[in-house]
Scaffold this active site. Sequence first.
Site, short mmCIF file in Angstrom:
data_model
loop_
_atom_site.label_atom_id
_atom_site.label_comp_id
_atom_site.label_asym_id
_atom_site.label_seq_id
_atom_site.Cartn_x
_atom_site.Cartn_y
_atom_site.Cartn_z
N GLU A 241 -1.34 12.76 58.77
CA GLU A 241 -0.11 13.53 58.53
C GLU A 241 0.50 13.78 59.90
O GLU A 241 0.00 14.62 60.66
CB GLU A 241 -0.44 14.85 57.81
N CYS A 275 6.34 20.48 60.95
CA CYS A 275 6.53 19.02 60.91
C CYS A 275 7.77 18.67 60.10
O CYS A 275 8.41 17.66 60.34
CB CYS A 275 5.31 18.36 60.30
P1 NAD Z 1 -2.04 16.95 68.48
O1 NAD Z 1 -1.96 15.55 68.04
O2 NAD Z 1 -1.91 17.24 69.93
O3 NAD Z 1 -3.42 17.63 68.03
C1 NAD Z 1 -3.81 17.70 66.67
C2 NAD Z 1 -5.32 17.85 66.58
O4 NAD Z 1 -5.95 16.68 67.07
C3 NAD Z 1 -5.88 19.00 67.40
O5 NAD Z 1 -6.90 19.64 66.66
C4 NAD Z 1 -6.47 18.29 68.61
O6 NAD Z 1 -7.51 19.00 69.23
C5 NAD Z 1 -6.97 17.01 67.99
N1 NAD Z 1 -7.12 15.88 68.92
C6 NAD Z 1 -6.45 15.61 70.06
N2 NAD Z 1 -6.84 14.44 70.60
C7 NAD Z 1 -7.80 13.94 69.77
C8 NAD Z 1 -8.58 12.74 69.76
N3 NAD Z 1 -8.46 11.82 70.71
N4 NAD Z 1 -9.44 12.57 68.74
C9 NAD Z 1 -9.56 13.47 67.74
N5 NAD Z 1 -8.85 14.63 67.70
C10 NAD Z 1 -7.97 14.86 68.69
O7 NAD Z 1 -0.91 17.73 67.66
P2 NAD Z 1 -0.48 19.25 67.77
O8 NAD Z 1 0.33 19.46 69.01
O9 NAD Z 1 -1.64 20.13 67.53
O10 NAD Z 1 0.45 19.37 66.49
C11 NAD Z 1 1.81 19.07 66.47
C12 NAD Z 1 2.08 17.80 65.71
O11 NAD Z 1 1.54 17.89 64.39
C13 NAD Z 1 3.56 17.54 65.50
O12 NAD Z 1 3.86 16.20 65.75
C14 NAD Z 1 3.78 17.87 64.02
O13 NAD Z 1 4.90 17.21 63.45
C15 NAD Z 1 2.50 17.41 63.45
N6 NAD Z 1 2.25 18.01 62.12
C16 NAD Z 1 2.35 17.20 61.03
C17 NAD Z 1 2.16 17.74 59.76
C18 NAD Z 1 2.30 16.87 58.53
O14 NAD Z 1 1.90 17.31 57.47
N7 NAD Z 1 2.82 15.67 58.63
C19 NAD Z 1 1.87 19.09 59.62
C20 NAD Z 1 1.75 19.88 60.76
C21 NAD Z 1 1.95 19.33 62.01
#
Ligand code: NAD
Length: 533
Positions: A241, A275
């Site tokens: 997502e 998002c």
């Molecule tokens: P992010 O990608 O930086 O981090 C998300 C999660 O992934 C965190 O828990 C982080 O610790 C983990 N992570 C980071 N690197 C990783 C790796 N290499 N392997 C495994 N896990 C890892 O995103 P963010 O800044 O926390 O969130 C914002 C983003 O989330 C925005 O792009 C937003 O649109 C999206 N989002 C999407 C939805 C949806 O339903 N489509 C909902 C909420 C947020």
Amino acid sequence: MSAVIQSIDQIVSINPATGEEIGRVGVTSPDDVAAAIERSRDIFHRWKTTSFSERRRLVMKARDVILAEKEEIAHLISSESGKPFGEAISMEIAPVLDLMQWIAKNAEKMLRPRRVNIGLYAMMGRSSKIVYHPLGVVGIIPAWNFPFSIPLGEAVMALMAGNTAVIKPSELTPLVGLKIGEIFEKAGFPENAVQIVLGAGETGAALVEAAPDKIMFTGSVATGRKIAAAAARNLTSCVLELGGKDPMIVFDDANLELAAGAAVWGAFCNAGQSCSSVERLYVQQNVAETLTKLIVSKTSELVQGSGDREDVSIGPMSSERQIKIVEDHVNDFRENGATVLTGGKRNADAVVRNEAGARTLFFEPTVITGATNDMRAMQEETFGPTLPITTFKTEEEAIALANDSEFGLTASVWTRDLAKGKRVAEQIEAGSVCINEVLYTHGIGQTPWGGFKNSGQGHTHGREGLMELVQPQHIHTNHLSILPDAWWMPYTPTAVETFRGFATKFASGSLIKTARLMPQLWKRISELRKKKS
Ligand code: NAD
């Protein structure tokens, strides 16, 4: 009881409104993450045999725990993520409570074995049934922006399907993550049915590496790509997502007063860090001035400040990294000739002074006109309180502008002509499209949630989301097992002639044509019976 595994370094949880420390937690080592997956797999073999009524009872108990503690939970969500207290209730606690009661009551019905209509095969005395098996351990890696409802909802759906879960909350919201573990524990779920592991990207990577049976990821496109690549090494399937750049289209026959209110809420709730935020507004040229004035006027009424105040509509951004992206995008708009009508900078009035010094992560709600799709800030996800407005003349142009994006999460169409709304909605490349509504469909747990294009793959929520969490198994029975099948060996000229009939008659799906195949079929079966040793 749900276990919390912590060791090595620490994460300090900070209130983004004040810069003050709320608490600190230990980071889970990769070895401990792997051990958590093993424990989860052990308990899975017991959990998958529990009855649906027992699963339902425990999920409803968890709901009771949340209801009893909802004020405390909302304050925790608000202080760790920055969102207003009221939004924590309306956009996290209420929707997840609704999702929980719905899935608790309906999972059994949706996962009941079902017969499949196999057409003319049934004439041969065959039947097919689909049985749904749980997958095993579901690894959940959420973002920080909906730190409660997203991982909790995913865990509950996984549990109702008979799986166990290991959650790695965002490093920005670890205390909300721990609270989720505590809720399952208080509800009486078996020990290790839901475990919380803590840390940043490395811990998430360790969780993927430990090979759970499914990964439910919510976050950025960049991280989604890394997770998909790492998961592929173990052939672990993922639901991703990801981000959005969601368009709102306003036609000249729309209720402009309502459209303006929706645009303001859709762009600025959670300080624009949803998002499915409205990130691009396309308005028909002849009503652009009226709509823009209404939006600016409504924006001027919004109070910005710490989320614990009940009169506050917009809290701080989550982090310095996030506010810098917003500043960069606003500068991009300015440098390329767009006009910032209101906002456009950090809010100096909301600067908080404490022992940590003066700081502000508050960005003013910002309305921009004259934006065009060729500007970088109209293509990249901003994830902040900005509302860029662009005009269009025709329906075709509006659709083309909305679809001119790598993303496709949600969209909205505003018009009093519902036939036009439906026609336009179906041409927009997005997972959810609202007509005369914005943003909130993630809150309707009964419906599938997922993005088109780079906004993700797979689904959470709804029947489609539940199907991500099970393995469908096809059980096929031959009820007339007294004759050999015509397609068995040895092959002969009679066999080949029969196979031609399968292609031209049986595969047509027509009963009449298939009836004409019967003499040839019987000839072939007789041939096989004579060859019986
Ligand atoms: P992010 O990608 O930086 O981090 C998300 C999660 O992934 C965190 O828990 C982080 O610790 C983990 N992570 C980071 N690197 C990783 C790796 N290499 N392997 C495994 N896990 C890892 O995103 P963010 O800044 O926390 O969130 C914002 C983003 O989330 C925005 O792009 C937003 O649109 C999206 N989002 C999407 C939805 C949806 O339903 N489509 C909902 C909420 C947020």
